[in-house]
Motif scaffolding. Structure first.
Motif, mmCIF file in Angstrom:
data_model
loop_
_atom_site.group_PDB
_atom_site.id
_atom_site.type_symbol
_atom_site.label_atom_id
_atom_site.label_comp_id
_atom_site.label_asym_id
_atom_site.label_seq_id
_atom_site.Cartn_x
_atom_site.Cartn_y
_atom_site.Cartn_z
ATOM 1 N N SER A 1 0.835 -1.203 0.000
ATOM 2 C CA SER A 1 0.000 0.000 0.000
ATOM 3 C C SER A 1 0.870 1.252 0.000
ATOM 4 C CB SER A 1 -0.920 -0.007 1.218
ATOM 5 O OG SER A 1 -1.606 1.222 1.344
ATOM 6 N N GLU A 2 1.918 1.272 0.825
ATOM 7 C CA GLU A 2 2.811 2.429 0.892
ATOM 8 C C GLU A 2 3.464 2.700 -0.471
ATOM 9 O OE1 GLU A 2 3.692 4.643 3.309
ATOM 10 O OE2 GLU A 2 2.120 3.824 4.594
ATOM 11 N N LEU A 3 3.683 1.651 -1.226
ATOM 12 C CA LEU A 3 4.351 1.784 -2.523
ATOM 13 C C LEU A 3 3.370 1.998 -3.668
ATOM 14 C CD1 LEU A 3 7.134 -0.928 -2.086
ATOM 15 C CD2 LEU A 3 7.307 1.543 -1.750
ATOM 16 N N GLY A 4 2.094 2.191 -3.342
ATOM 17 C CA GLY A 4 1.119 2.572 -4.360
ATOM 18 C C GLY A 4 0.247 1.457 -4.879
ATOM 19 N N ASP A 5 0.275 0.271 -4.240
ATOM 20 C CA ASP A 5 -0.548 -0.860 -4.706
ATOM 21 C C ASP A 5 -0.349 -1.145 -6.189
ATOM 22 O OD1 ASP A 5 -1.784 -1.714 -2.341
ATOM 23 O OD2 ASP A 5 -3.219 -0.078 -2.429
ATOM 24 N N GLY A 6 0.890 -1.064 -6.643
ATOM 25 C CA GLY A 6 1.190 -1.359 -8.034
ATOM 26 C C GLY A 6 1.040 -0.183 -8.974
ATOM 27 N N GLN A 7 0.549 0.937 -8.463
ATOM 28 C CA GLN A 7 0.425 2.155 -9.271
ATOM 29 C C GLN A 7 1.493 3.128 -8.788
ATOM 30 O OE1 GLN A 7 -3.775 3.454 -10.035
ATOM 31 N NE2 GLN A 7 -4.243 1.916 -8.473
ATOM 32 N N THR A 8 2.582 3.219 -9.533
ATOM 33 C CA THR A 8 3.741 3.971 -9.048
ATOM 34 C C THR A 8 3.404 5.424 -8.750
ATOM 35 O OG1 THR A 8 4.425 4.390 -11.348
ATOM 36 C CG2 THR A 8 5.397 2.491 -10.233
ATOM 37 N N ARG A 9 2.472 6.007 -9.473
ATOM 38 C CA ARG A 9 2.133 7.412 -9.232
ATOM 39 C C ARG A 9 1.413 7.589 -7.901
ATOM 40 N NH1 ARG A 9 4.435 11.758 -9.316
ATOM 41 N NH2 ARG A 9 3.003 13.056 -8.140
ATOM 42 N N HIS A 10 0.898 6.494 -7.346
ATOM 43 C CA HIS A 10 0.232 6.554 -6.047
ATOM 44 C C HIS A 10 1.180 6.235 -4.888
ATOM 45 C CE1 HIS A 10 -4.080 5.906 -7.823
ATOM 46 N NE2 HIS A 10 -3.590 7.123 -8.053
ATOM 47 N N ARG A 11 2.471 6.050 -5.219
ATOM 48 C CA ARG A 11 3.435 5.837 -4.127
ATOM 49 C C ARG A 11 3.334 7.015 -3.169
ATOM 50 N NH1 ARG A 11 9.022 6.814 -3.554
ATOM 51 N NH2 ARG A 11 9.231 7.522 -5.716
ATOM 52 N N HIS A 12 3.212 6.723 -1.889
ATOM 53 C CA HIS A 12 2.860 7.753 -0.925
ATOM 54 C C HIS A 12 3.880 8.880 -0.848
ATOM 55 C CE1 HIS A 12 -0.015 4.801 1.324
ATOM 56 N NE2 HIS A 12 -0.262 4.912 0.042
ATOM 57 N N GLU A 13 5.153 8.529 -1.018
ATOM 58 C CA GLU A 13 6.154 9.589 -0.952
ATOM 59 C C GLU A 13 6.000 10.584 -2.100
ATOM 60 O OE1 GLU A 13 10.499 11.071 -1.551
ATOM 61 O OE2 GLU A 13 9.891 9.145 -2.413
ATOM 62 N N LEU A 14 5.588 10.105 -3.273
ATOM 63 C CA LEU A 14 5.377 11.011 -4.397
ATOM 64 C C LEU A 14 4.184 11.930 -4.151
ATOM 65 C CD1 LEU A 14 6.069 8.807 -7.554
ATOM 66 C CD2 LEU A 14 7.593 10.387 -6.364
ATOM 67 N N LEU A 15 3.133 11.396 -3.547
ATOM 68 C CA LEU A 15 1.989 12.234 -3.200
ATOM 69 C C LEU A 15 2.412 13.324 -2.207
ATOM 70 C CD1 LEU A 15 -0.818 9.535 -2.751
ATOM 71 C CD2 LEU A 15 -0.362 10.967 -4.763
ATOM 72 N N TYR A 16 3.298 12.959 -1.296
ATOM 73 C CA TYR A 16 3.763 13.946 -0.320
ATOM 74 C C TYR A 16 4.623 15.016 -0.985
ATOM 75 C CZ TYR A 16 4.917 15.814 4.251
ATOM 76 O OH TYR A 16 5.030 16.644 5.346
ATOM 77 N N ARG A 17 5.403 14.627 -1.991
ATOM 78 C CA ARG A 17 6.200 15.623 -2.717
ATOM 79 C C ARG A 17 5.289 16.671 -3.363
ATOM 80 N NH1 ARG A 17 11.342 12.922 -5.834
ATOM 81 N NH2 ARG A 17 12.167 11.684 -4.096
ATOM 82 N N ASP A 18 4.135 16.232 -3.852
ATOM 83 C CA ASP A 18 3.176 17.189 -4.426
ATOM 84 C C ASP A 18 2.729 18.192 -3.369
ATOM 85 O OD1 ASP A 18 3.315 15.922 -6.870
ATOM 86 O OD2 ASP A 18 1.524 14.691 -6.525
ATOM 87 N N PHE A 19 2.534 17.705 -2.141
ATOM 88 C CA PHE A 19 2.171 18.595 -1.033
ATOM 89 C C PHE A 19 3.278 19.608 -0.780
ATOM 90 C CE2 PHE A 19 2.794 19.075 3.676
ATOM 91 C CZ PHE A 19 1.812 20.038 3.881
ATOM 92 N N LEU A 20 4.523 19.142 -0.721
ATOM 93 C CA LEU A 20 5.642 20.052 -0.488
ATOM 94 C C LEU A 20 5.699 21.149 -1.546
ATOM 95 C CD1 LEU A 20 8.520 17.582 0.493
ATOM 96 C CD2 LEU A 20 7.286 19.120 2.019
ATOM 97 N N ARG A 21 5.654 20.746 -2.788
ATOM 98 C CA ARG A 21 5.744 21.723 -3.886
ATOM 99 C C ARG A 21 4.588 22.724 -3.840
ATOM 100 N NH1 ARG A 21 6.764 16.788 -6.955
ATOM 101 N NH2 ARG A 21 9.000 16.567 -7.341
ATOM 102 N N SER A 22 3.410 22.248 -3.436
ATOM 103 C CA SER A 22 2.233 23.120 -3.454
ATOM 104 C C SER A 22 2.309 24.233 -2.423
ATOM 105 C CB SER A 22 0.961 22.286 -3.231
ATOM 106 O OG SER A 22 0.824 21.867 -1.879
ATOM 107 N N ILE A 23 3.177 24.075 -1.413
ATOM 108 C CA ILE A 23 3.338 25.151 -0.423
ATOM 109 C C ILE A 23 4.719 25.804 -0.538
ATOM 110 C CG2 ILE A 23 1.627 24.234 1.189
ATOM 111 C CD1 ILE A 23 3.917 23.112 2.881
#
Length: 243
Positions: A75-97
């Motif tokens: 799950s942490e690695l995106g359940d096979g969907q690399t774009r859903h890897r949790h660290e990448l989602l968090y990077r989007d949060f960082l960039r957005s602020i």
């Protein structure tokens, strides 16, 4: 009361999720510097957590427990969907602020953050499997309460000061958390029914130790942010690099 329920009640009453910092966060009472400090320090947990989970998985003898840990890691690695890897989602949060990802990755951790990450790694990789499982149980069972304090605070900040803030990471994690709790419930059930005796009194004591230890590290992480302990950095440096 079952051992599982006893431990869950302990988690839900712990200072790791009931403390002045999270109270303030939930109300959105953060300065711009507070938000940037939270975002960069929490990122250390996000990016190291899969590695910490893996260290537990490779040291787990019980195959049923390993199955449940694998589900959480997958799950942490995106359940096979690399774009859903949790660290990448968090990077989007960082960039957005307005926080540069490279800077966030290279900035030294606060001492309290470092203690939390290293403490988790030590607990999760412990050869005492009951202690390691207790640590994992404690972290997964506090998570819904934690998200339910972080998300309202971030939503408030998004509404009032950060209209471009991307909180997908937090909302996505909140939706998944019940499956992580279920995985831990299955893991504990597997250990309790293993063999003829299940968990011994010593196993339960070790499990309790793991639960309490990981939550104490987490409480230290939050209170490190509350104390604003940043001896090697100052607000000017923070704003300069985050701009």
């Amino acid at each position: 009361m079952t051992f599982y329920q006893e431990m869950k009640n302990f988690v839900l009453g712990h200072g790791a999720i009931h403390n002045p910092y999270l109270d303030r966060f939930k109300n959105g009472s953060l300065t711009d510097t507070d938000l940037r400090e939270f975002a960069t320090e929490f990122y250390n947990f996000v990016r190291y957590f899969p590695q910490i989970l893996m260290s537990q998985l490779v040291n787990t003898e019980d195959e049923q427990v390993a199955d449940e840990l694998t589900k959480v890691l997958y799950s942490e690695l995106g359940d096979g969907q690399t774009r859903h890897r949790h660290e990448l989602l968090y990077r989007d949060f960082l960039r957005s602020i307005g926080i540069d990802v490279h800077w966030a990755m290279s900035r030294p951790m606060r001492p309290s953050t470092k203690a939390y990450i290293e403490g988790m790694e030590h607990l999760y990789s412990d050869r005492n499997h009951a202690k390691a499982l207790g640590a994992s149980f404690g972290l997964e069972n506090m998570a819904i309460t934690m998200w339910d304090q972080l998300i309202p605070g971030l939503t408030s900040l998004k509404t009032t000061r950060y209209p471009h803030m991307d909180i997908t990471y937090f909302a996505f994690h909140r939706e998944l958390e019940s499956t992580h709790e279920d995985a831990m419930a299955q893991a504990v059930a597997a250990v309790q029914t293993a063999g003829d005796a299940g968990m011994s009194d010593q196993d339960r004591d070790d499990f309790r130790f793991g639960v309490d230890a990981v939550l104490r590290y987490l409480e230290g992480f939050w209170m490190g942010l509350e104390r604003k302990e940043a001896p090697d950095r100052n607000a000017h440096d923070l704003h300069h690099h985050a701009a």
